[in-house]
Design a protein around this motif. Structure first.
Motif, PDB file in Angstrom:
ATOM      1  N   PHE A  26       0.861  -1.198   0.000  1.00 37.11           N
ATOM      2  CA  PHE A  26       0.000   0.000   0.000  1.00 37.11           C
ATOM      3  C   PHE A  26       0.889   1.237   0.000  1.00 37.11           C
ATOM      4  O   PHE A  26       1.681   1.435   0.920  1.00 37.11           O
ATOM      5  CB  PHE A  26      -0.893   0.002   1.249  1.00 37.11           C
ATOM      6  CG  PHE A  26      -1.843  -1.169   1.296  1.00 37.11           C
ATOM      7  CD1 PHE A  26      -3.094  -1.094   0.689  1.00 37.11           C
ATOM      8  CD2 PHE A  26      -1.470  -2.350   1.920  1.00 37.11           C
ATOM      9  CE1 PHE A  26      -3.965  -2.181   0.713  1.00 37.11           C
ATOM     10  CE2 PHE A  26      -2.336  -3.439   1.950  1.00 37.11           C
ATOM     11  CZ  PHE A  26      -3.590  -3.352   1.348  1.00 37.11           C
ATOM     12  N   ASP A  27       0.754   2.068  -1.030  1.00 37.90           N
ATOM     13  CA  ASP A  27       1.586   3.268  -1.166  1.00 37.90           C
ATOM     14  C   ASP A  27       0.849   4.521  -0.709  1.00 37.90           C
ATOM     15  O   ASP A  27      -0.381   4.593  -0.787  1.00 37.90           O
ATOM     16  CB  ASP A  27       1.972   3.470  -2.645  1.00 37.90           C
ATOM     17  CG  ASP A  27       3.007   2.454  -3.110  1.00 37.90           C
ATOM     18  OD1 ASP A  27       3.270   1.486  -2.373  1.00 37.90           O
ATOM     19  OD2 ASP A  27       3.539   2.639  -4.220  1.00 37.90           O
ATOM     20  N   ASP A  28       1.618   5.494  -0.273  1.00 37.67           N
ATOM     21  CA  ASP A  28       1.186   6.885  -0.044  1.00 37.67           C
ATOM     22  C   ASP A  28       0.514   7.151   1.309  1.00 37.67           C
ATOM     23  O   ASP A  28       0.074   8.257   1.561  1.00 37.67           O
ATOM     24  CB  ASP A  28       0.243   7.392  -1.161  1.00 37.67           C
ATOM     25  CG  ASP A  28       0.841   7.247  -2.550  1.00 37.67           C
ATOM     26  OD1 ASP A  28       2.062   7.011  -2.643  1.00 37.67           O
ATOM     27  OD2 ASP A  28       0.100   7.373  -3.535  1.00 37.67           O
ATOM     28  N   GLY A  29       0.381   6.151   2.162  1.00 38.57           N
ATOM     29  CA  GLY A  29      -0.204   6.400   3.482  1.00 38.57           C
ATOM     30  C   GLY A  29       0.787   7.091   4.395  1.00 38.57           C
ATOM     31  O   GLY A  29       1.908   7.361   3.985  1.00 38.57           O
TER      32      GLY A  29
ATOM     33  N   ASN B 179      10.064   3.034   2.656  1.00 37.39           N
ATOM     34  CA  ASN B 179      10.224   4.471   2.400  1.00 37.39           C
ATOM     35  C   ASN B 179       9.689   4.840   1.005  1.00 37.39           C
ATOM     36  O   ASN B 179      10.043   4.206   0.003  1.00 37.39           O
ATOM     37  CB  ASN B 179      11.716   4.814   2.503  1.00 37.39           C
ATOM     38  CG  ASN B 179      11.954   6.283   2.767  1.00 37.39           C
ATOM     39  OD1 ASN B 179      11.177   7.134   2.339  1.00 37.39           O
ATOM     40  ND2 ASN B 179      13.036   6.578   3.476  1.00 37.39           N
ATOM     41  N   HIS B 180       8.851   5.864   0.958  1.00 34.90           N
ATOM     42  CA  HIS B 180       8.278   6.308  -0.320  1.00 34.90           C
ATOM     43  C   HIS B 180       8.559   7.798  -0.513  1.00 34.90           C
ATOM     44  O   HIS B 180       7.868   8.455  -1.282  1.00 34.90           O
ATOM     45  CB  HIS B 180       6.768   6.025  -0.294  1.00 34.90           C
ATOM     46  CG  HIS B 180       6.106   5.925  -1.641  1.00 34.90           C
ATOM     47  ND1 HIS B 180       6.663   5.263  -2.711  1.00 34.90           N
ATOM     48  CD2 HIS B 180       4.905   6.398  -2.081  1.00 34.90           C
ATOM     49  CE1 HIS B 180       5.840   5.348  -3.743  1.00 34.90           C
ATOM     50  NE2 HIS B 180       4.774   6.037  -3.403  1.00 34.90           N
ATOM     51  N   THR B 181       9.569   8.278   0.169  1.00 33.01           N
ATOM     52  CA  THR B 181      10.042   9.676   0.260  1.00 33.01           C
ATOM     53  C   THR B 181       9.102  10.543   1.109  1.00 33.01           C
ATOM     54  O   THR B 181       7.921  10.221   1.259  1.00 33.01           O
ATOM     55  CB  THR B 181      10.235  10.386  -1.103  1.00 33.01           C
ATOM     56  OG1 THR B 181       8.956  10.713  -1.661  1.00 33.01           O
ATOM     57  CG2 THR B 181      11.055   9.554  -2.054  1.00 33.01           C
TER      58      THR B 181
ATOM     59  N   SER C  26       8.069  13.927   0.731  1.00 30.53           N
ATOM     60  CA  SER C  26       7.033  14.779   0.121  1.00 30.53           C
ATOM     61  C   SER C  26       6.257  14.097  -1.005  1.00 30.53           C
ATOM     62  O   SER C  26       5.124  14.472  -1.288  1.00 30.53           O
ATOM     63  CB  SER C  26       7.650  16.067  -0.429  1.00 30.53           C
ATOM     64  OG  SER C  26       8.299  15.808  -1.662  1.00 30.53           O
ATOM     65  N   HIS C  27       6.877  13.125  -1.668  1.00 31.50           N
ATOM     66  CA  HIS C  27       6.268  12.429  -2.812  1.00 31.50           C
ATOM     67  C   HIS C  27       6.003  13.374  -3.993  1.00 31.50           C
ATOM     68  O   HIS C  27       5.425  12.977  -4.993  1.00 31.50           O
ATOM     69  CB  HIS C  27       4.953  11.745  -2.369  1.00 31.50           C
ATOM     70  CG  HIS C  27       4.456  10.685  -3.315  1.00 31.50           C
ATOM     71  ND1 HIS C  27       3.813  10.974  -4.496  1.00 31.50           N
ATOM     72  CD2 HIS C  27       4.491   9.338  -3.244  1.00 31.50           C
ATOM     73  CE1 HIS C  27       3.481   9.833  -5.106  1.00 31.50           C
ATOM     74  NE2 HIS C  27       3.885   8.837  -4.360  1.00 31.50           N
ATOM     75  N   LYS C  28       6.448  14.626  -3.891  1.00 33.50           N
ATOM     76  CA  LYS C  28       6.200  15.573  -4.996  1.00 33.50           C
ATOM     77  C   LYS C  28       7.299  15.388  -6.030  1.00 33.50           C
ATOM     78  O   LYS C  28       8.483  15.642  -5.742  1.00 33.50           O
ATOM     79  CB  LYS C  28       6.200  17.013  -4.463  1.00 33.50           C
ATOM     80  CG  LYS C  28       4.988  17.319  -3.604  1.00 33.50           C
ATOM     81  CD  LYS C  28       4.989  18.776  -3.178  1.00 33.50           C
ATOM     82  CE  LYS C  28       3.796  19.071  -2.305  1.00 33.50           C
ATOM     83  NZ  LYS C  28       4.138  19.829  -1.094  1.00 33.50           N
TER      84      LYS C  28
END
Ligand SMILES: [Zn+2]
Length: 293
Positions: free
Chosen positions: A92-95, A142-144, A146-148
């Motif tokens: 699951f990404d972005d949580g 880890n998905h960084t 800010s994700h921007k």
């Protein structure tokens, strides 16, 4: 009456004394023998009871042995099944998001562990969720921070700063590091080219040099193709995606708008469970699926 005849005791008297003596001797011998027989009899009864007790213990041990043998056979069967089982890694990404708790509740109800590629979200609720991901036994990657894309893919240094910042925040909240990585957009994303040409080649090589394992996926739930994807599309994408694969890393999303992902999740889990799939979490030792190597 002559003198000699007077001194001689009568024969009958002698015989009587001898008989009485013999009877007394017999009685004494009988009593001694009787006591001895009783003692032997007691010993026999005791040894029979002891023997019965030993037999009982032996039977108990036999039963225990049979149970252990069955348990061992069962374990061997499970081990063999797991070895041949098809493995699904739900990711699951972005949580964290407002949906994370629902996802965690569903996973909990099926006793399944998953992998969450988290981004940097501050605040009490997000911290609470991050802690629960860990205490529930899931893996966080880890998905960084800010994700921007315009930020993280502006330069390699910018990317690793965002990577480190995310890990620092997560470590402060949970006391655990985010040991594995998923690049936002995947390792072969082309959007990053707009901000820094060739950056994914550099980042994937740098990750390897740093000993950081990154994971892409081989099954997409398609839940990011639309703002709100149709629940049935998500279910079908996952089920058809994992079919015929020994190992599947399934991409799903955990953010506030992805309510249909939450709806699809129990159906996906039940279907996969009934087909014999087992669920695992990713870690540094899992053979990675990487688009760009
Ligand atoms: Zn993402």
């Amino acid at each position: 009456m002559s003198k000699s005849k007077m001194l001689k005791p009568p024969v009958t008297a002698i015989l009587t004394v001898a008989l009485v003596a013999a009877i007394i001797a017999c009685a004494v011998i009988f009593l001694i023998m009787n006591n001895r027989i009783r003692a032997l009899n007691d010993m026999l009864v005791k040894s029979q009871a002891y023997s019965a007790q030993i037999d009982g213990q032996l039977n108990d041990l036999k039963k225990e042995y049979e149970t252990l043998k069955d348990d061992y056979a069962e374990l061997e069967r499970t081990k063999a099944e797991q070895k041949n089982a098809k493995v699904v890694y739900l990711t699951f990404d972005d949580g964290p998001s407002q949906n994370t708790e629902k996802i965690l509740d569903i996973l909990d109800s099926y006793n399944i562990k998953a992998t969450f590629f988290v981004i940097g979200k501050e605040g009490g609720y997000a911290a609470e969720i991050c802690r629960r991901i860990i205490t529930d036994g899931h893996v966080a990657g880890n998905h960084t921070y800010s994700h921007k894309y315009e930020e993280i893919y502006s330069s390699p240094d910018a990317f690793w700063n965002q990577y480190q910042k995310n890990d620092d925040v997560f470590f402060e909240i949970t006391g655990r590091h985010l040991s594995i990585l998923r690049f936002p957009g995947g390792s072969n994303n082309t959007v990053s080219q707009r901000y820094c040409n060739g950056i994914m080649d550099v980042l994937t090589k740098q990750a390897q040099q740093k000993g950081i394992v990154y994971f892409d996926w081989n099954v997409s739930s398609l839940d990011a193709e639309k703002k709100v994807q149709d629940t049935q599309v998500i279910i079908n994408s996952v089920l058809s995606g994992v079919k015929d694969k020994q190992t599947s890393i399934v991409l799903m999303h955990d953010n506030n708008t992805k309510k249909t992902t939450v709806e699809a999740l129990p159906v996906i889990i039940e279907q996969l469970k009934s087909q014999g799939y087992i669920f695992k979490t990713l870690d540094e030792n899992t053979p990675p699926i990487q688009f760009l190597k």
